[in-house]
Design an enzyme around this catalytic site. Sequence first.
Site, PDB file in Angstrom:
ATOM      1  CB  THR A  16      -0.994   0.143   1.237  1.00 16.90           C
ATOM      2  OG1 THR A  16      -0.274   0.078   2.297  1.00 16.90           O
ATOM      3  CG2 THR A  16      -1.992  -1.070   1.144  1.00 16.90           C
ATOM      4  N   GLY A  17       2.258   1.311   0.268  1.00 15.19           N
ATOM      5  CA  GLY A  17       2.962   2.232   0.247  1.00 15.19           C
ATOM      6  C   GLY A  17       2.966   2.992  -1.362  1.00 15.19           C
ATOM      7  CD  GLN A  19       9.062   4.297  -5.141  1.00 15.12           C
ATOM      8  OE1 GLN A  19       9.256   3.582  -6.052  1.00 15.12           O
ATOM      9  NE2 GLN A  19       8.760   5.601  -5.208  1.00 15.12           N
ATOM     10  CB  THR A  96      15.265  -3.304   1.904  1.00 15.35           C
ATOM     11  OG1 THR A  96      13.908  -3.646   2.126  1.00 15.35           O
ATOM     12  CG2 THR A  96      15.588  -2.265   2.905  1.00 15.35           C
ATOM     13  CD  GLU A  97      20.402   1.243  -1.452  1.00 15.43           C
ATOM     14  OE1 GLU A  97      21.474   1.116  -1.442  1.00 15.43           O
ATOM     15  OE2 GLU A  97      19.808   2.312  -2.046  1.00 15.43           O
ATOM     16  CD  GLU A 211      28.864  -3.488  -8.785  1.00  9.75           C
ATOM     17  OE1 GLU A 211      28.987  -3.058  -7.515  1.00  9.75           O
ATOM     18  OE2 GLU A 211      27.878  -3.226  -9.429  1.00  9.75           O
ATOM     19  CG  HIS A 248      26.209  -1.864  -5.850  1.00 13.37           C
ATOM     20  ND1 HIS A 248      26.360  -2.332  -6.777  1.00 13.37           N
ATOM     21  CD2 HIS A 248      25.279  -1.229  -5.590  1.00 13.37           C
ATOM     22  CE1 HIS A 248      25.045  -2.330  -7.557  1.00 13.37           C
ATOM     23  NE2 HIS A 248      24.211  -1.666  -6.756  1.00 13.37           N
TER      24      HIS A 248
END
Length: 301
Positions: A16-17, A19, A96-97, A211, A248
């Site tokens: 529901t947020g 994003q 999530t980060e 990377e 990162h």
Amino acid sequence: MIIYRQSARVLVQGITGKQGTFWTEKMMECGTQVVAGVNPKRAGERHLGAPVYATAKAAMAESPFDAAVMFIPPAMAREAAFDAIHAGAKTVVILTEHIPALDVIAIHHAAAQHGTRIIGPNTAGIVTPGEGFVGIMPGHNPNIFQPGEIGVISRSGSLGTLICLNLTRAGLGQSAFLGIGGDPMIGTTTRDALQALDQDPRTRAVVLVGEIGGAMEEAAAEYAAGMSKPVVSFIAGRASPPGKKMGHAGAIVSGSMGSYEGKRRALEAAGVAVADTPAEIPSLLGLGHGQSGPAVHALSA
């Protein structure tokens, strides 16, 4: 589940947020089978046509799901991941980060105990053009993703998007995109993703986007050496200052381990063609608009 299939039923934690709502709409547009969402404060409602539950466990009881995707802030990520894992999710996609390291360790431990596949943390998600996607990749954009036979692995969502855009512009569609995540401790490694695409009958060649930092590309190179499918790679960070943390959290170089040169040597020794720029990848594959490249003979076999 590493490669998304349309038959997979998806739970959206944080549906529901802002994003969660935006990306759930896009996932549904592409055919992703979103069966339910989670928000304890709005349990009992419907959002975007899907029922909302207080917990993943409650959702599993009434709207069974195979995979969960998390639109959850870092401080709440551990609890949400535990909820999905204990509910019986086969796969949890953790967007999530900045999740605390001890929480990440606990999540991976719980997943291992329950046989749950973790994709991420800090992943942009997974896409199978023509079937759907899970996460925040632009799987709904036909200018970027088109059905095809090239599997793409990337630690970076933005760089993976660029690679897929270049492939599509060259007339090369993708069998699957696997965003494994940019954190140091991720549940699905480059090698895991490479093995999944190697075993996927819809994939004829693989683009591996790596990377600097860590040793995942070197480990993947060991597997690639025994593959019959051609692999083409691009490694980001060639011009980065030695010893400096870049981008990162996983992009940390210690000595020669994790360096651009070390990764390139390992991949080329395994028979992987390494591009100097992302734009070179279609020509190295040898399939774009009549081009020829080192992978074309293997692909034509």
